[in-house]
Motif scaffolding. Structure first.
Motif, PDB file in Angstrom:
ATOM      1  N   UNK A   1       0.820  -1.217   0.000  1.00 26.33           N
ATOM      2  CA  UNK A   1       0.000   0.000   0.000  1.00 26.33           C
ATOM      3  C   UNK A   1       0.851   1.263   0.000  1.00 26.33           C
ATOM      4  N   UNK A   2       2.085   1.172   0.509  1.00 26.35           N
ATOM      5  CA  UNK A   2       2.951   2.356   0.551  1.00 26.35           C
ATOM      6  C   UNK A   2       3.312   2.838  -0.845  1.00 26.35           C
ATOM      7  N   UNK A   3       3.342   1.928  -1.797  1.00 25.96           N
ATOM      8  CA  UNK A   3       3.620   2.318  -3.177  1.00 25.96           C
ATOM      9  C   UNK A   3       2.476   3.153  -3.742  1.00 25.96           C
ATOM     10  N   UNK A   4       1.252   2.834  -3.343  1.00 23.95           N
ATOM     11  CA  UNK A   4       0.103   3.631  -3.777  1.00 23.95           C
ATOM     12  C   UNK A   4       0.190   5.041  -3.207  1.00 23.95           C
ATOM     13  N   UNK A   5       0.556   5.153  -1.949  1.00 30.52           N
ATOM     14  CA  UNK A   5       0.677   6.469  -1.318  1.00 30.52           C
ATOM     15  C   UNK A   5       1.749   7.307  -2.008  1.00 30.52           C
ATOM     16  N   UNK A   6       2.885   6.675  -2.318  1.00 28.76           N
ATOM     17  CA  UNK A   6       3.978   7.390  -2.976  1.00 28.76           C
ATOM     18  C   UNK A   6       3.608   7.772  -4.400  1.00 28.76           C
TER      19      UNK A   6
END
Length: 325
Positions: free
Chosen positions: A85-90
């Motif tokens: 999910x951190x890739x989506x935020x970035x």
């Protein structure tokens, strides 16, 4: 047939659903971390008539590269996210116009909420991607395998999860490698919700089989008035996906309202060659060729008594009339 009116979302400047023209998408095959190479491929896709481009985001470097990619193209960029999910935020922070996720594979509800909150604040829509390989064990056991009903129930679960976190800027894609399952699942989904649908057939196979399955699946759904954006998935140069997508829209009469400077001639087969119908300066002319893609291959020009060019690629107008070979 009249298209079903769905909820409208926006990927950058491109409207999806709500009566907007059916958009054509493709996905880059370059390493997203190589922004220069990715932009070069995106430029080719744009020239071919692509409306929206998706890029793979396998790690943090790829997510950060979206910033540079966005600086170099006007096309809306969709970030394809799996598991982290951190890739989506970035990716959203870097300027992605849309996120493609399967909420079920990015972890806990808190992580889904973090993505939903960030996308809502940035007005970035989310495409929920459901396919046969993403169904959880419970659904497979309940329905005895990958079925249209299992795919639809999975999509509903993920929609409800995003809705729980006050997020409704959603597009849905339901795909399977089976054309009948894909068509029936999308038909059922269209009856149950008004979210815009992204059409495609996953794991379509070789370029030839991919074209056939996509034409049957996507074309069949569009003919029923279902679908707001499409991607023809081919194991080939992504430009071929765009060309196929535009041709498919034209074949089913769904190209109305599309923008862009692309041109796709109407091709008719005649004994001894092919005829391409062209629109130039408001007038219709014809070009003859011995090859279906318009190549001349050194054929000699030949005129008959009535001024007809036969099988040589020579476009002839005489006394204001157009003659067919």
């Amino acid at each position: 047939m009249k298209r079903k009116l769905t909820k409208q979302i926006h990927a950058g400047t491109v409207a999806i659903g709500g009566g907007a023209a059916v958009s054509v998408q493709s996905m880059t095959t370059t390493d997203t971390r190589d922004a220069k190479a990715t932009l070069a491929q995106i430029a080719r896709l744009e020239q071919a008539g692509c409306d929206i481009v998706r890029v793979a985001v396998p790690d943090l470097r790829a997510a950060k590269a979206i910033y540079e990619i966005k600086q170099g193209t006007k096309l809306p960029v969709v970030a394809d996210i799996h598991f982290d999910y951190r890739l989506a935020l970035e990716a959203v922070s870097a300027g992605a116009d849309k996120i493609r996720i399967n909420p079920g594979n990015i972890g806990s509800a808190e992580r889904v909420k973090a993505v939903a909150d960030t996308c809502r604040l940035k007005s970035v829509p989310i495409r929920i991607g459901i396919n046969g390989g993403s169904l959880h064990k419970g659904l497979l056991e309940k329905y005895g395998g990958v079925t249209p009903q299992a795919l639809v129930e999975s999509a509903k679960e993920h929609i409800e999860l995003l809705n729980r976190f006050d997020f409704d800027d959603i597009c849905v894609s339901i795909k399977a490698s089976s054309v009948p399952i894909t068509v029936e699942a999308c038909r059922l989904m269209s009856e149950l919700t008004d979210y815009p649908l992204h059409l495609g057939v996953t794991e379509a196979g070789t370029p030839r089989m991919g074209l056939i399955k996509s034409a049957a699946g996507i074309g069949g759904l569009l003919s029923l008035g279902i679908g707001d954006t499409i991607r023809v998935s081919l194991t080939a140069d992504p430009v071929e996906e765009v060309i196929a997508g535009i041709a498919l829209l034209k074949a089913v009469g769904a190209e109305k309202g599309r923008r862009g400077n692309y041109f796709m001639p109407d091709v008719r087969s005649l004994p001894g060659g092919y005829v391409f119908s062209l629109q130039r300066g408001g007038r219709q002319t014809f070009r003859a060729s011995g090859q279906p893609d318009g190549r001349r291959h050194g054929l000699r020009r030949k005129r008959t008594g009535r001024g007809v060019a036969r099988g040589c690629g020579y476009c002839l107008r005489r006394r204001g009339r157009t003659y067919l070979p």
